[in-house]
Scaffold this active site. Sequence first.
Site, PDB file in Angstrom:
ATOM      1  CG  HIS A 160      16.680  22.663 -21.360  1.00  0.00           C
ATOM      2  ND1 HIS A 160      15.710  23.496 -20.839  1.00  0.00           N
ATOM      3  CD2 HIS A 160      16.656  21.548 -20.589  1.00  0.00           C
ATOM      4  CE1 HIS A 160      15.142  22.917 -19.794  1.00  0.00           C
ATOM      5  NE2 HIS A 160      15.705  21.731 -19.617  1.00  0.00           N
ATOM      6  CG  ASP A 369      18.427  30.153 -28.291  1.00  0.00           C
ATOM      7  OD1 ASP A 369      18.603  29.258 -27.432  1.00  0.00           O
ATOM      8  OD2 ASP A 369      18.616  31.356 -28.071  1.00  0.00           O
TER       9      ASP A 369
HETATM   10  C1  GDG Z   1      18.861  27.338 -22.667  1.00  0.00           C
HETATM   11  C2  GDG Z   1      18.714  27.146 -24.184  1.00  0.00           C
HETATM   12  C3  GDG Z   1      16.245  27.455 -23.951  1.00  0.00           C
HETATM   13  C4  GDG Z   1      19.580  36.509 -19.009  1.00  0.00           C
HETATM   14  N1  GDG Z   1      20.299  37.557 -18.564  1.00  0.00           N
HETATM   15  C5  GDG Z   1      19.975  37.708 -17.296  1.00  0.00           C
HETATM   16  C6  GDG Z   1      19.035  36.728 -16.965  1.00  0.00           C
HETATM   17  N2  GDG Z   1      18.811  36.034 -18.036  1.00  0.00           N
HETATM   18  C7  GDG Z   1      17.815  34.960 -18.089  1.00  0.00           C
HETATM   19  C8  GDG Z   1      16.692  35.351 -19.025  1.00  0.00           C
HETATM   20  C9  GDG Z   1      16.151  33.996 -19.420  1.00  0.00           C
HETATM   21  C10 GDG Z   1      17.382  33.134 -19.355  1.00  0.00           C
HETATM   22  O1  GDG Z   1      18.370  33.793 -18.598  1.00  0.00           O
HETATM   23  C11 GDG Z   1      17.984  32.873 -20.726  1.00  0.00           C
HETATM   24  O2  GDG Z   1      17.231  31.874 -21.341  1.00  0.00           O
HETATM   25  P1  GDG Z   1      17.297  31.608 -22.882  1.00  0.00           P
HETATM   26  O3  GDG Z   1      16.229  30.639 -23.213  1.00  0.00           O
HETATM   27  O4  GDG Z   1      17.120  32.901 -23.610  1.00  0.00           O
HETATM   28  O5  GDG Z   1      18.761  31.066 -23.213  1.00  0.00           O
HETATM   29  P2  GDG Z   1      19.790  29.965 -22.541  1.00  0.00           P
HETATM   30  O6  GDG Z   1      20.370  30.451 -21.295  1.00  0.00           O
HETATM   31  O7  GDG Z   1      20.777  29.662 -23.617  1.00  0.00           O
HETATM   32  O8  GDG Z   1      18.873  28.709 -22.247  1.00  0.00           O
HETATM   33  C12 GDG Z   1      17.498  27.908 -24.712  1.00  0.00           C
HETATM   34  C13 GDG Z   1      16.463  27.471 -22.458  1.00  0.00           C
HETATM   35  O9  GDG Z   1      17.661  26.780 -22.067  1.00  0.00           O
HETATM   36  C14 GDG Z   1      15.294  26.831 -21.732  1.00  0.00           C
HETATM   37  O10 GDG Z   1      15.079  25.551 -22.188  1.00  0.00           O
HETATM   38  O11 GDG Z   1      15.191  28.343 -24.259  1.00  0.00           O
HETATM   39  O12 GDG Z   1      17.322  27.675 -26.085  1.00  0.00           O
HETATM   40  O13 GDG Z   1      19.895  27.586 -24.877  1.00  0.00           O
HETATM   41  O14 GDG Z   1      15.213  33.538 -18.494  1.00  0.00           O
HETATM   42  O15 GDG Z   1      15.798  36.177 -18.354  1.00  0.00           O
HETATM   43  N3  GDG Z   1      18.490  36.585 -15.759  1.00  0.00           N
HETATM   44  C15 GDG Z   1      18.885  37.468 -14.810  1.00  0.00           C
HETATM   45  N4  GDG Z   1      19.794  38.467 -15.061  1.00  0.00           N
HETATM   46  C16 GDG Z   1      20.349  38.619 -16.306  1.00  0.00           C
HETATM   47  O16 GDG Z   1      21.132  39.538 -16.537  1.00  0.00           O
HETATM   48  N5  GDG Z   1      18.367  37.351 -13.593  1.00  0.00           N
END
Ligand code: GDG
Length: 474
Positions: A160, A369
């Site tokens: 990821h 990312d």
């Molecule tokens: C890793 C990789 C890759 C965030 N704040 C809240 C919340 N979130 C949710 C978002 C989104 C998720 O968390 C964050 O996903 P991201 O992809 O932006 O980032 P990482 O957590 O670092 O994810 C990344 C991912 O894995 C998938 O492969 O894209 O590059 O680093 O879904 O909505 N969810 C809730 N409350 C929050 O305050 N419920």
Amino acid sequence: MANRNTKGRLVVVSNRVALPRQTATGGLASALQAALHELGGLWFGWSGKLAAETGAEVHRLHDAKVDYATIDLSRADHDDFYTGFANGTLWPMLHYRPDLVDYQRSHLEGYLRVNEIFAQHLCKLITPEDVLWVHDYHLIPLAAMLRQRGVRNRIGFFLHTPLPAAGLLIALPNHRELLETLASYDLIGVHTTRDLRALEDYFLHEAGASMRLGGRMRSAGGRIFRAAAFPISIDTAGIARTASDARAHKEINQLRTSLDGRALIIGVDRLDYSKGLPQRFEAFARLLERAPELHRQVTFMQIAPPSRGSVLEYRQIRRELERSAGHINGKYATPDWAPLRYINKSFPHRLLAGYYRSARVGLVTPLRDGMNLVAKEYVASQNPDDPGVLILSRFAGAAQELTTALLVNPADTEEVADALQRALNMPLPERRDRWRAMMKVLEHNDITFWRKSFLSALTEKAPVAQRRVAETLG
Ligand code: GDG
């Protein structure tokens, strides 16, 4: 598909398991929850809890079509495996931050120890027909350990995070011992063609592998495996619906009322140094400095739920951001306006979608990312008649697909401030054109497409032109 063509189940293995009725904040959790709910199967991993001994018992739970099996970690294993090697060594290395890498041999030993315990339990939980799908950097050597125990199932791996160039990976002590174990998987998935090139380059030039037909590689040890890019995505239609329905929630109305007609800029990120938050705050400060006409006209809301508080760098960045937010508000706030709302709290998805839709600008500027699901969620949440503008870091995997976002270098705070000004002034027809192009990509490559692409590549016998699929997607 794994459990349609065979008697086997889909068995997902990841460090953290999002148990039923828990709010999942990580991107991995959001994506896997959606995939398993659709297909059914088993999800195995760490319970998130500490106990006297690692894996002394397996906690079982069944909900809807999904079985959950989790184990606890001992304090020492948690510190070495999770805090130490996974998040103190691998995470910074994979995010191009060798300066933050803290390598200790005892952490690596703990990492291998926990992976062995995962392998021991998994052997007892699976049947020979099951298809295993292992996730992320916490579990790189798991397939090799399962193979040593005689497991012959199809096993796929999805990374990821980004994968840096071989020149950087070799700075990791004992890199070959660890990374070569990836060849024990049948299929390795990464987010982008850039990550794929890095993986192939590493195997071909540092690990003695050779290239075969159909995107296959032959490891130095003689094992044939495949690697391909599968850009992860979101439940596009579901999020669009949730965002449209969010108007009914009182919290969304409260936010809108509190804005009093001001344009909202939104950021949503786990509190992590890879997300470029200090630079983002600085870019916003630059905007306020150079555009006094925007004072009292714009509000930046940054939601940043804390994560990995046991790692020093995460506590440091939290303090740094508190100082920076205080500084910006101290300098620019007026009795009836605070330019920055900085919130260290997590919100349910139904509210997040409504917040995204209320925002004229989505500001997503990670330094690196793997993909970044927030960028995709922001796009899916927009009102088609009056969509907002996405500002996106070139160094997020999502930038390879969302090419009509305003793409920026997150370290160049002037460029980000320019993009903010441009986004806030962008005429409706341009906003619509840019948004439609991005939404089209997300309607095609949604979470179901991602899951199906990976699992069919993993389970089908014929070489799959997956690499071409991924390249078409960007
Ligand atoms: C890793 C990789 C890759 C965030 N704040 C809240 C919340 N979130 C949710 C978002 C989104 C998720 O968390 C964050 O996903 P991201 O992809 O932006 O980032 P990482 O957590 O670092 O994810 C990344 C991912 O894995 C998938 O492969 O894209 O590059 O680093 O879904 O909505 N969810 C809730 N409350 C929050 O305050 N419920």
